[in-house]
Design a protein around this motif. Sequence first.
Motif, PDB file in Angstrom:
ATOM      1  N   ILE A 289      58.646  42.207  84.124  1.00  0.00           N
ATOM      2  CA  ILE A 289      57.791  41.960  85.280  1.00  0.00           C
ATOM      3  C   ILE A 289      58.542  42.287  86.570  1.00  0.00           C
ATOM      4  N   ASP A 290      57.941  43.127  87.388  1.00  0.00           N
ATOM      5  CA  ASP A 290      58.523  43.482  88.675  1.00  0.00           C
ATOM      6  C   ASP A 290      58.402  42.331  89.659  1.00  0.00           C
ATOM      7  N   PRO A 291      59.341  42.229  90.604  1.00  0.00           N
ATOM      8  CA  PRO A 291      59.177  41.232  91.665  1.00  0.00           C
ATOM      9  C   PRO A 291      57.984  41.571  92.555  1.00  0.00           C
ATOM     10  N   VAL A 292      57.412  40.541  93.150  1.00  0.00           N
ATOM     11  CA  VAL A 292      56.370  40.767  94.150  1.00  0.00           C
ATOM     12  C   VAL A 292      56.971  41.414  95.387  1.00  0.00           C
ATOM     13  N   TYR A 293      58.234  41.067  95.664  1.00  0.00           N
ATOM     14  CA  TYR A 293      58.886  41.617  96.856  1.00  0.00           C
ATOM     15  C   TYR A 293      60.393  41.625  96.649  1.00  0.00           C
ATOM     16  N   GLU A 294      61.044  42.667  97.171  1.00  0.00           N
ATOM     17  CA  GLU A 294      62.496  42.740  97.200  1.00  0.00           C
ATOM     18  C   GLU A 294      62.948  42.550  98.643  1.00  0.00           C
ATOM     19  N   LEU A 330      62.265  33.354 106.347  1.00  0.00           N
ATOM     20  CA  LEU A 330      61.245  34.384 106.382  1.00  0.00           C
ATOM     21  C   LEU A 330      59.896  33.750 106.081  1.00  0.00           C
ATOM     22  N   ARG A 331      58.957  33.926 107.010  1.00  0.00           N
ATOM     23  CA  ARG A 331      57.570  33.513 106.766  1.00  0.00           C
ATOM     24  C   ARG A 331      56.867  34.683 106.100  1.00  0.00           C
ATOM     25  N   ILE A 332      56.328  34.423 104.900  1.00  0.00           N
ATOM     26  CA  ILE A 332      55.797  35.490 104.056  1.00  0.00           C
ATOM     27  C   ILE A 332      54.295  35.301 103.869  1.00  0.00           C
ATOM     28  N   VAL A 333      53.538  36.321 104.217  1.00  0.00           N
ATOM     29  CA  VAL A 333      52.083  36.312 104.056  1.00  0.00           C
ATOM     30  C   VAL A 333      51.745  37.135 102.823  1.00  0.00           C
ATOM     31  N   VAL A 340      52.025  41.198 102.611  1.00  0.00           N
ATOM     32  CA  VAL A 340      51.396  42.047 103.622  1.00  0.00           C
ATOM     33  C   VAL A 340      51.995  41.865 105.012  1.00  0.00           C
ATOM     34  N   HIS A 341      52.803  40.801 105.196  1.00  0.00           N
ATOM     35  CA  HIS A 341      53.388  40.582 106.521  1.00  0.00           C
ATOM     36  C   HIS A 341      54.562  39.618 106.387  1.00  0.00           C
ATOM     37  N   MET A 342      55.558  39.770 107.268  1.00  0.00           N
ATOM     38  CA  MET A 342      56.702  38.866 107.319  1.00  0.00           C
ATOM     39  C   MET A 342      57.086  38.618 108.770  1.00  0.00           C
ATOM     40  N   GLU A 343      57.676  37.443 109.002  1.00  0.00           N
ATOM     41  CA  GLU A 343      58.203  37.109 110.322  1.00  0.00           C
ATOM     42  C   GLU A 343      59.486  36.310 110.161  1.00  0.00           C
ATOM     43  N   GLU A 344      60.502  36.607 110.964  1.00  0.00           N
ATOM     44  CA  GLU A 344      61.753  35.857 110.963  1.00  0.00           C
ATOM     45  C   GLU A 344      61.620  34.604 111.820  1.00  0.00           C
ATOM     46  N   LEU A 345      62.146  33.474 111.306  1.00  0.00           N
ATOM     47  CA  LEU A 345      62.173  32.216 112.045  1.00  0.00           C
ATOM     48  C   LEU A 345      63.602  31.677 112.057  1.00  0.00           C
ATOM     49  N   LEU A 346      63.991  31.034 113.134  1.00  0.00           N
ATOM     50  CA  LEU A 346      65.281  30.345 113.279  1.00  0.00           C
ATOM     51  C   LEU A 346      66.473  31.265 113.053  1.00  0.00           C
ATOM     52  N   HIS A 347      66.338  32.533 113.328  1.00  0.00           N
ATOM     53  CA  HIS A 347      67.419  33.478 113.065  1.00  0.00           C
ATOM     54  C   HIS A 347      68.669  33.094 113.858  1.00  0.00           C
ATOM     55  N   GLY A 348      69.735  32.692 113.135  1.00  0.00           N
ATOM     56  CA  GLY A 348      71.004  32.354 113.759  1.00  0.00           C
ATOM     57  C   GLY A 348      71.021  31.073 114.560  1.00  0.00           C
ATOM     58  N   LYS A 349      69.969  30.260 114.489  1.00  0.00           N
ATOM     59  CA  LYS A 349      69.901  29.055 115.328  1.00  0.00           C
ATOM     60  C   LYS A 349      70.603  27.853 114.721  1.00  0.00           C
ATOM     61  N   VAL A 350      70.609  27.742 113.380  1.00  0.00           N
ATOM     62  CA  VAL A 350      71.178  26.538 112.759  1.00  0.00           C
ATOM     63  C   VAL A 350      72.235  26.847 111.699  1.00  0.00           C
ATOM     64  N   GLY A 351      72.374  28.102 111.284  1.00  0.00           N
ATOM     65  CA  GLY A 351      73.374  28.458 110.282  1.00  0.00           C
ATOM     66  C   GLY A 351      72.749  28.789 108.935  1.00  0.00           C
ATOM     67  N   ARG A 352      73.539  28.635 107.888  1.00  0.00           N
ATOM     68  CA  ARG A 352      73.122  28.963 106.527  1.00  0.00           C
ATOM     69  C   ARG A 352      72.051  27.979 106.050  1.00  0.00           C
ATOM     70  N   ILE A 353      70.912  28.490 105.665  1.00  0.00           N
ATOM     71  CA  ILE A 353      69.799  27.625 105.288  1.00  0.00           C
ATOM     72  C   ILE A 353      69.777  27.460 103.773  1.00  0.00           C
ATOM     73  N   ARG A 354      69.923  26.209 103.329  1.00  0.00           N
ATOM     74  CA  ARG A 354      69.989  25.894 101.902  1.00  0.00           C
ATOM     75  C   ARG A 354      68.641  25.454 101.343  1.00  0.00           C
ATOM     76  N   ASP A 355      67.868  24.688 102.123  1.00  0.00           N
ATOM     77  CA  ASP A 355      66.609  24.156 101.606  1.00  0.00           C
ATOM     78  C   ASP A 355      65.555  24.185 102.700  1.00  0.00           C
ATOM     79  N   VAL A 356      64.314  24.426 102.286  1.00  0.00           N
ATOM     80  CA  VAL A 356      63.154  24.410 103.177  1.00  0.00           C
ATOM     81  C   VAL A 356      62.066  23.613 102.477  1.00  0.00           C
TER      82      VAL A 356
END
Length: 381
Positions: A289-294, A330-333, A340-356
Amino acid sequence: MAIQRRKLDSLLTGVCASVLLTAGAQAGEMVESAISTEYESFDLVKVAGGLEHPWSVAFLPGGGYLVTQRGGTLKQIDRSGNAREVEGVPDVVASGQGGLLDVALHPDFRDNGWVYLTYSSGSEDQSYTALGRGLMEDGTLHEFEKIFEQDRGGSNHGHFGSRLAWLADGTLLMTIGDRRQEEPSQDLSSHTGSLLRLTEDGAAPADNPFADRDDAQPHIYAYGLRNSQGLVVDPADDTIWLTDHGPRGGDELNRMEAGGNYGWPVVSRGRDYRSEEPFGEARQDADMIDPVYEFLPTLAPSGLAMVTSDRFETWQGNLLAGGLRAERILRIVIEDDEVVHMEELLHGKVGRIRDVREGPNGHLYVLTDESDGGLYRMEAR
């Protein structure tokens, strides 16, 4: 395990009392106000700091949080951001990427009080990904017991996987990494490199896809994975979304199917760390099975949430994928299983993100993987 109702009543009474004392207010330090995005604006609030490589957060009824720290401690944080260490946590092999990892409350936590933890068990020479549970009361996990341990461990200290998510039928999903061994991810006789589906007691459900095969582990739901640290279930239809670490490149977003083979290490879109040559035998295979997104460039994905809250109305149904190396969300639509669409959030604002995570109050929460990590809240304006 004997569940003692008296203990649980004591826990919930204490939690509710602390919530009433705060009069519904949520404390925190404003990091940045009115952060503007394409469709929403939000405030970024620091709920708690001083966390040592936190790995996962769970939400207690009525308010407060449980946060695992990879070094082996579990923190209970109240609504004011005050933290105390929870006793009764199992011993862990805190080395490399191993230690105390995910935390999840049983769906009926109000009635049974179970807290589930994943962690690296065993020894420095041979460690395993394990799952256990205990009854929480007055800052202690009582009667903690290991209820599952992978069949094959490793002498290295990487790729434990270890995300948890509940399905609507009361079964529990759990990821197991490939432990940097690669080939066992294609071996159904091993839990290595797979997504498991377990009962609340850690057993294999009778309707799992390989439960009737003598040559397969009955706990396996899907396989061919490398190191999956993002996992969420869509509450609308039980669709399972998973993010998987690739090698150099090749990070994936996958829609999980029962019995599915997701290719690792035969199929990969990453490159070998040592030679820079393409990893695997091919980029696609008709039987896999291929990924939905790379994710390009590399995200190093960890933590995955789905927005359902009315607070972020225009983001409803979107996925939020955390990034360690990328230090962003990454906000993924997705429409018809296509990004079909992506947006970056919090880029470089808090550091390495482990959990959302999306909290029960509709706010969004972020944990940072730092020696002085923090728990943050995204509050829609």
